[in-house]
Write a protein that holds these residues in place. Structure first.
Motif: not given
Ligand SMILES: Cc1ncc(COP(=O)(O)O)c(C=O)c1O
Length: 366
Positions: A182-189, A146-161
């Motif tokens: 990165g985006a994290f959730s600490f929802y109880p489960s 994904i990062n290789v493709l993003a670099k090739k096309h000048g895109l940002l990458v973020i993660e839903d972690a």
């Protein structure tokens, strides 16, 4: 009954320490943006290997604020398109919409749950400005490609972690440190769960860090000095304190999940059931253990009759939800089939091998 996940028992392991922390918290008298939050942010950044972490109110807000941060910095603008997995929890998509971006849904590969890199490449146009990679069910998306493709096309990458705390790639790099943010959730489960709602953003980008710190607190650089239009989305002090304690247990808990997953892989033997694909590395933290079955609803009933609780992640794909009716015209056969067939078996760090054996033996008789 074998519960799907016993949150009360999970937290009971920390009861006495939680009580001490609560007493400290009462004594300190700091409820918002205090030392305990700063301590957790430092610890979580160090854990993920990133330079920065910002605690926010939820995983949904973490995605939204990451995107709004990029808009404030002029790296994205309202109306830009973002590629995101069609097979995800709706929050991934809502986070983008909340920031004024336009999600473009991408199918996973057949027999996989995470986004297909091949399909990403096919769907890149000049309107696409970012990729939101979701580490669904605890398994890392293919970040290298994904990062290789993003670099090739000048895109940002973020993660839903939100489902992948502690998942680590072949180079030892953790979820949340495999992209621009990165985006994290600490929802109880969640694998790292608070005792209420919570979330965090991780990044190595100083500018992005500074802007999301403002955004989560009314856009303020200091009290009553508002530089930008922000929101109120702060991880609260008490949840941060609880999370600091639970973070110490996260790796051991993830390992326990892998032990149970291994047991499932080695012992489930029923040709009506398809096991998830897994490369036996630490890139999976088994937030959930998801099998597929053509007669999924019958299987779920059968397991319940045998005192085994399961959950469907998720029964309706995002593009079929009323809330996203503008996507209702889409035909996404792989995503739709996944939603029709998946069933999550109980897996948690406090589940015993004997309970897991019982689940397997009942499953094998279906
Ligand atoms: C993949 C994914 N993204 C985002 C979220 C949103 O997190 P929260 O419920 O903390 O807003 C969740 C969890 O609910 C999730 O599973």
């Amino acid at each position: 009954m074998i519960p799907f996940l016993d949150v009360q028992q999970l937290n009971a392991r920390f009861e006495s320490v939680f009580k001490n922390v609560f007493a400290d918290f009462l004594n300190a008298g700091q409820c918002i943006l205090g030392n305990k939050l700063m301590q957790f942010e430092n610890e979580f950044a160090e854990y993920c290997g990133t330079k920065h972490c910002v605690g926010v109110a939820s995983g949904l807000d973490a995605i939204t604020l990451l995107c709004k941060g990029y808009i404030e910095l002029g790296k994205l603008k309202v109306g830009d398109e973002v590629l995101v997995s069609a097979n995800t929890y709706i929050a991934s998509i809502l986070g983008l919409i909340n920031a004024g971006l336009i999600p473009v849904l991408v199918e996973p590969n057949e027999n996989e749950f995470i986004i297909s890199v091949e399909n990403i490449e096919k769907q890149i146009t000049t309107k696409i400005k970012m990729i939101l990679a979701v580490h669904l069910y605890g398994e890392l998306a293919d970040m290298k490609e994904i990062n290789v493709l993003a670099k090739k096309h000048g895109l940002l990458v973020i993660e839903d972690a939100a489902q992948a705390h502690g998942a680590v790639d072949v180079n030892g790099v953790k979820a949340g440190n495999l992209s621009d943010g990165g985006a994290f959730s600490f929802y109880p489960s969640k694998n790292l769960g608070a005792l209420g709602d919570g979330g965090a953003i991780t990044t190595n980008n100083q500018e992005l860090f500074a802007i999301v710190q403002k955004l989560r607190n009314y856009g303020a650089s200091e009290k009553y000095k508002n530089d930008i239009k922000g929101v109120n989305s702060r991880l609260d002090e008490l949840q941060a304190a609880f999370l600091s304690i639970k973070l110490k247990q996260l790796d051991a808990d993830n390992n326990k999940r892998r032990v149970l997953a291994k047991y499932y892989f080695e012992h489930i033997n029923n040709n009506k059931i398809t096991l998830p694909s897994y490369n036996v590395s630490d890139s999976h933290v088994f937030h959930v253990f998801v099998i597929k079955c053509k007669s999924r609803n019958e299987l779920q009933k059968y397991l319940l009759n045998n005192e085994i609780q399961t959950v469907i992640h998720y029964p309706i794909p995002p593009h079929k939800q009323k809330a996203l009716k503008e996507y209702g015209y889409l035909k996404l056969p792989i995503t739709e089939q996944i939603h029709d067939e998946v069933l999550s078996l109980p897996i948690s760090p406090i589940q015993t091998i004997s309970a897991t054996k019982k689940i397997v033996s009942i499953l094998n008789k279906f």
